[in-house]
Design a protein around this motif. Structure first.
Motif, PDB file in Angstrom:
ATOM      1  N   LYS A   1      13.303  26.672  -9.248  1.00 11.28           N
ATOM      2  CA  LYS A   1      11.939  26.972  -8.761  1.00 11.28           C
ATOM      3  C   LYS A   1      11.923  27.328  -7.288  1.00 11.28           C
ATOM      4  O   LYS A   1      11.095  28.139  -6.848  1.00 11.28           O
ATOM      5  CB  LYS A   1      10.981  25.816  -9.047  1.00 11.28           C
TER       6      LYS A   1
ATOM      7  N   ASN B   1       6.058  16.888 -10.421  1.00 12.97           N
ATOM      8  CA  ASN B   1       7.329  16.419  -9.852  1.00 12.97           C
ATOM      9  C   ASN B   1       7.671  15.056 -10.442  1.00 12.97           C
ATOM     10  O   ASN B   1       6.952  14.073 -10.231  1.00 12.97           O
ATOM     11  CB  ASN B   1       7.251  16.353  -8.326  1.00 12.97           C
ATOM     12  N   GLY B   2       8.770  15.012 -11.181  1.00 12.26           N
ATOM     13  CA  GLY B   2       9.162  13.787 -11.869  1.00 12.26           C
ATOM     14  C   GLY B   2       9.604  12.699 -10.907  1.00 12.26           C
ATOM     15  O   GLY B   2       9.279  11.524 -11.090  1.00 12.26           O
ATOM     16  N   THR B   3      10.340  13.092  -9.879  1.00 15.40           N
ATOM     17  CA  THR B   3      10.894  12.109  -8.943  1.00 15.40           C
ATOM     18  C   THR B   3       9.785  11.321  -8.256  1.00 15.40           C
ATOM     19  O   THR B   3       9.809  10.083  -8.212  1.00 15.40           O
ATOM     20  CB  THR B   3      11.749  12.838  -7.881  1.00 15.40           C
TER      21      THR B   3
ATOM     22  N   TYR C   1      17.090  12.936 -11.455  1.00 18.18           N
ATOM     23  CA  TYR C   1      15.769  13.553 -11.362  1.00 18.18           C
ATOM     24  C   TYR C   1      15.592  14.343 -10.063  1.00 18.18           C
ATOM     25  O   TYR C   1      14.866  15.331 -10.033  1.00 18.18           O
ATOM     26  CB  TYR C   1      14.647  12.503 -11.386  1.00 18.18           C
TER      27      TYR C   1
ATOM     28  N   GLU D   1      16.096  16.441  -6.452  1.00 20.45           N
ATOM     29  CA  GLU D   1      16.774  17.654  -5.984  1.00 20.45           C
ATOM     30  C   GLU D   1      17.988  17.266  -5.152  1.00 20.45           C
ATOM     31  O   GLU D   1      18.071  16.136  -4.646  1.00 20.45           O
ATOM     32  CB  GLU D   1      15.810  18.487  -5.133  1.00 20.45           C
TER      33      GLU D   1
ATOM     34  N   ASP E   1      11.516  16.860  -2.994  1.00 17.97           N
ATOM     35  CA  ASP E   1      10.626  16.085  -3.861  1.00 17.97           C
ATOM     36  C   ASP E   1       9.616  15.302  -3.023  1.00 17.97           C
ATOM     37  O   ASP E   1       8.411  15.439  -3.210  1.00 17.97           O
ATOM     38  CB  ASP E   1      11.449  15.096  -4.704  1.00 17.97           C
TER      39      ASP E   1
ATOM     40  N   ASP F   1       8.930  20.808  -3.698  1.00 16.76           N
ATOM     41  CA  ASP F   1       9.234  21.140  -5.099  1.00 16.76           C
ATOM     42  C   ASP F   1       7.934  21.343  -5.894  1.00 16.76           C
ATOM     43  O   ASP F   1       7.800  22.319  -6.642  1.00 16.76           O
ATOM     44  CB  ASP F   1      10.069  19.997  -5.706  1.00 16.76           C
TER      45      ASP F   1
ATOM     46  N   LYS G   1       6.424  24.770  -7.658  1.00 19.71           N
ATOM     47  CA  LYS G   1       6.061  24.805  -9.082  1.00 19.71           C
ATOM     48  C   LYS G   1       4.623  25.260  -9.288  1.00 19.71           C
ATOM     49  O   LYS G   1       4.346  26.050 -10.192  1.00 19.71           O
ATOM     50  CB  LYS G   1       6.286  23.424  -9.701  1.00 19.71           C
TER      51      LYS G   1
ATOM     52  N   GLY H   1       9.574  15.358 -17.260  1.00 19.98           N
ATOM     53  CA  GLY H   1       9.470  16.424 -16.263  1.00 19.98           C
ATOM     54  C   GLY H   1      10.745  16.702 -15.497  1.00 19.98           C
ATOM     55  O   GLY H   1      10.788  17.628 -14.686  1.00 19.98           O
ATOM     56  N   ALA H   2      11.777  15.918 -15.707  1.00 25.68           N
ATOM     57  CA  ALA H   2      13.044  16.129 -14.989  1.00 25.68           C
ATOM     58  C   ALA H   2      14.130  15.392 -15.753  1.00 25.68           C
ATOM     59  O   ALA H   2      13.853  14.634 -16.680  1.00 25.68           O
ATOM     60  CB  ALA H   2      12.940  15.600 -13.558  1.00 25.68           C
TER      61      ALA H   2
END
Ligand code: NAP
Ligand code: HSE
Length: 421
Positions: free
Chosen positions: A102, A156-158, A185, A187, A193, A198, A202, A297-298
């Motif tokens: 992304k 963002n999963g993190t 998860y 970057e 993140d 991030d 997205k 999500g990650a």
């Protein structure tokens, strides 16, 4: 027909992709036709968790994007440079590209997609947003009838993993971030993140797909979670809110409002219940109304799922004869089996007299149906309602017990039997 694929990168996501591609049984039949011919990594001597022929690995990434036998390049190495150059070279060599990147797309998507158009190749980006949620294809294809008016969600999963744990157990952002990194998860540079870069990348990609317009990243407002302390989280909770990093883009009078902010979300709002690495994206459109997508999500498996979905789409176009992906015709009949085990709720109308609950309990016990709860309610006249909730039991045992209960002279009716989820 074999479709030759080169991978740029075999870290968290690349390893997940290789695991799927090297174990195609039970997955989409087109995966049987995919052959990985080269894998570009930084360190060819690094031990890998999937056993592969060492000769597949190279640190010469140009040799992948210039390999005339490779038809699809899967870019899962991340970063903006040298990735941009490599992707452009692959496209210039008429290769299709599948990417999870992304950061690259939000900055150079226009240049990349323009070149792809000239060379009539696909650049597929499902894995770039939402991890395993197929949100990109939803916007590219399935919501095409709609005028989209807004997109908002957790992308963002993190940070969602960090905020969830801070809410649940307190704790320090940096310590929880280390866990998110360990779980694959985050970057490579987790600042992306934590500081919302991030999520901004997205939402720019999603908005561009939804509204059909270029979104300069510099126009996306961005604030991360670095300053969200345990104190804020506790105060928000006391007031009935949960703090979430929300990305949103909405059409307003005069243009598009787009940004990423940590926000107080009312506890009863659907996004407040999205926890851990899960992402959720709500889209409003005309005529559909609001539609919500949620999922992992990650992480390795979720992202590999999205990358491989894109790969299947391109393979379908490349295969000879073209694979009819849109038509679906299973060839073998499923082996359907009856339900084996369940937890049950049952309500019995019985005579209101001593010993009835004992009789029910005895019959259930005889058939090994153990009870979680049994109680009596709504006594009226000479009848009572007896409610039972079982533990998880064998269906056959439960129904045998019910057959016997139906013979009890004290039973008037079996009012209801429902399964418990
Ligand atoms: P990663 O674990 O850091 O893996 C990166 C891979 O690329 C490694 O195999 C590395 O080689 C190789 N690589 C990186 N730079 C290189 C260079 N300059 N030359 C040669 N090889 C290089 O990253 P990841 O988590 O898999 O993420 C990859 C991409 O997917 C990123 O764009 C990321 O944003 C995106 N993504 C990740 C997730 C996720 O949950 N992790 C989810 C969605 C999208 P070595 O193995 O030798 O170090
Ligand atoms: N670092 C990203 C996240 C990976 O945590 O959401 C998925 O794009």
């Amino acid at each position: 027909m074999t479709i030759k694929v080169g991978l740029l990168g075999m870290g968290t996501v690349g390893t997940g992709v290789v695991q799927v591609l090297t174990d195609p049984a039970g997955r989409h039949p087109l995966l049987q036709e995919v052959e990985i011919v080269k894998i570009g990594v930084r360190d060819t001597a690094k031990p890998r968790s999937v056993a592969l022929d060492p000769s597949l690995f190279t640190s010469n990434l140009e040799s992948i994007v210039n390999d005339p036998t490779i038809q699809i390049v899967v870019e899962v190495m991340g970063g903006v440079e040298p990735t941009r150059d490599l992707v452009l070279q692959a496209i210039a060599n008429n290769k299709h590209v599948v990417t999870a990147n992304k950061a690259l797309l939000a900055r150079h998507g226009e240049e990349i997609l323009e070149l792809a158009k000239r060379h009539q190749v696909y650049v597929m980006l499902e894995a770039s947003v939402g991890g395993g949620i197929p949100i990109v294809n939803v916007l590219k294809q399935f919501l095409g009838a709609n005028r989209i008016t807004s997109i908002q969600g957790i992308v963002n999963g993190t940070t969602n993993y960090i905020l969830t744990r801070m809410h649940r157990e307190g704790g320090d952002l940096q310590e929880i971030l280390a866990d998110a990194q360990r779980l694959g998860y985050a970057e490579a540079d987790p600042t992306a993140d934590i500081d919302g870069f991030d999520a901004a990348d997205k939402i720019a990609i999603l908005a561009s797909l939804a509204f059909g317009q270029r979104i300069p990243l510099s126009e996306v407002s961005r604030e991360g979670i670095r300053n969200v302390s345990s104190l804020e989280i506790a105060s928000a909770a006391r007031l009935g809110y949960v703090i979430k990093l929300i990305a949103r883009a909405q059409l307003v009078t005069g243009g598009l409002e787009i940004g990423v902010y940590p926000m107080l979300v009312p506890q009863e709002h659907p996004l407040a219940t999205i926890n851990g690495v899960t992402n959720a994206i709500a889209i409003k459109g005309d005529p559909i109304g609001e539609i919500v997508f949620a999922g992992p999500g990650a992480g390795q498996g979720a992202t590999a799922s999205a990358v491989v979905a894109d790969l299947i789409n391109v393979c379908a176009l490349l295969s000879h004869p073209p694979h009819p992906l849109l038509s679906y015709m299973p060839t073998t009949a499923a082996q359907v089996v009856p339900p084996r085990e369940n937890q049950f709720y049952a309500r019995f109308t019985t005579l209101d007299q001593p010993g009835v609950i004992g009789e029910l309990g005895t019959i259930f016990g005889r058939y090994s149906v153990s009870l979680e709860t049994i109680f009596q309610q709504n006594r009226s006249g000479k009848y009572a309602q007896v409610i039972v909730i079982t533990h998880t039991v064998r269906e056959a045992d439960f129904w045998q017990a019910i057959r016997e209960i139906k013979e009890l002279p004290t039973l008037q009716t079996v009012g209801a039997i429902l399964r418990v989820l």
